[in-house]
Scaffold this active site. Structure first.
Site, PDB file in Angstrom:
ATOM      1  N   GLY A  44       0.811  -1.218   0.000  1.00 46.05           N
ATOM      2  CA  GLY A  44       0.000   0.000   0.000  1.00 46.05           C
ATOM      3  C   GLY A  44       0.843   1.264   0.000  1.00 46.05           C
ATOM      4  O   GLY A  44       0.535   2.236  -0.698  1.00 46.05           O
ATOM      5  N   CYS A  45       1.915   1.264   0.758  1.00 41.08           N
ATOM      6  CA  CYS A  45       2.782   2.445   0.856  1.00 41.08           C
ATOM      7  C   CYS A  45       3.534   2.690  -0.446  1.00 41.08           C
ATOM      8  O   CYS A  45       3.765   3.829  -0.838  1.00 41.08           O
ATOM      9  CB  CYS A  45       3.749   2.303   2.026  1.00 41.08           C
TER      10      CYS A  45
END
Length: 149
Positions: A44-45
């Protein structure tokens, strides 16, 4: 205590991914997008950072600087920025002091550092706080508010 819309952002210092000293006061006077994320090189990051990268020129054309903050080390940030060719500032908040000053909540029962984006006007006042685990939406929300400022 968490920041709210209209609050002035706290003063803070850190080390950026180039190893240079960073003082937020040097960046006041123009719009800022400050985003807190859990960890370098996680799915996600990475999506979030790469989406900020891909839209970076849109932010710059609106006069804004993008600053990503996590508790990762300087060396982790250097590898992350290099691997994904991130053109914006990454700051190390190893002691979570900056995260605490902003009042960024944790996710998943308090176990994982939260993901939150703040849009700051040229006077250092918070214009948007967006707290969501959905990584891509942060960029859209930040651009939307910058266009209205």
């Amino acid at each position: 205590m968490a920041l709210k819309i209209g609050d002035k952002i706290p003063s803070f210092t850190s080390i950026d991914s180039k190893g240079d000293s960073f003082e937020i006061k040097d960046y006041l006077g123009k719009p800022l997008v400050i985003y807190f994320y859990p960890k370098d090189d996680t799915p996600g990051c990475t999506i979030q950072a790469c989406t900020f990268r891909d839209k970076y020129e849109d932010f710059k054309s609106l006069g804004a600087e993008v600053i990503g903050i996590s508790s990762d080390s300087l060396s982790s940030h250097q590898k992350f920025a290099s691997r994904y060719k991130l053109p914006f500032i990454l700051l190390s908040d190893f002691d979570k002091k900056i995260r605490t000053q902003f009042g960024v909540p944790n996710d998943f029962l308090g176990l994982i550092p939260g993901r939150a984006t703040y849009v700051i006007d040229k006077n250092g006042l918070v214009q948007l706080i967006f707290d969501s685990t959905s990584a891509k939406i942060h960029i859209e929300k930040a651009l939307e508010i910058l266009k209205r400022m």
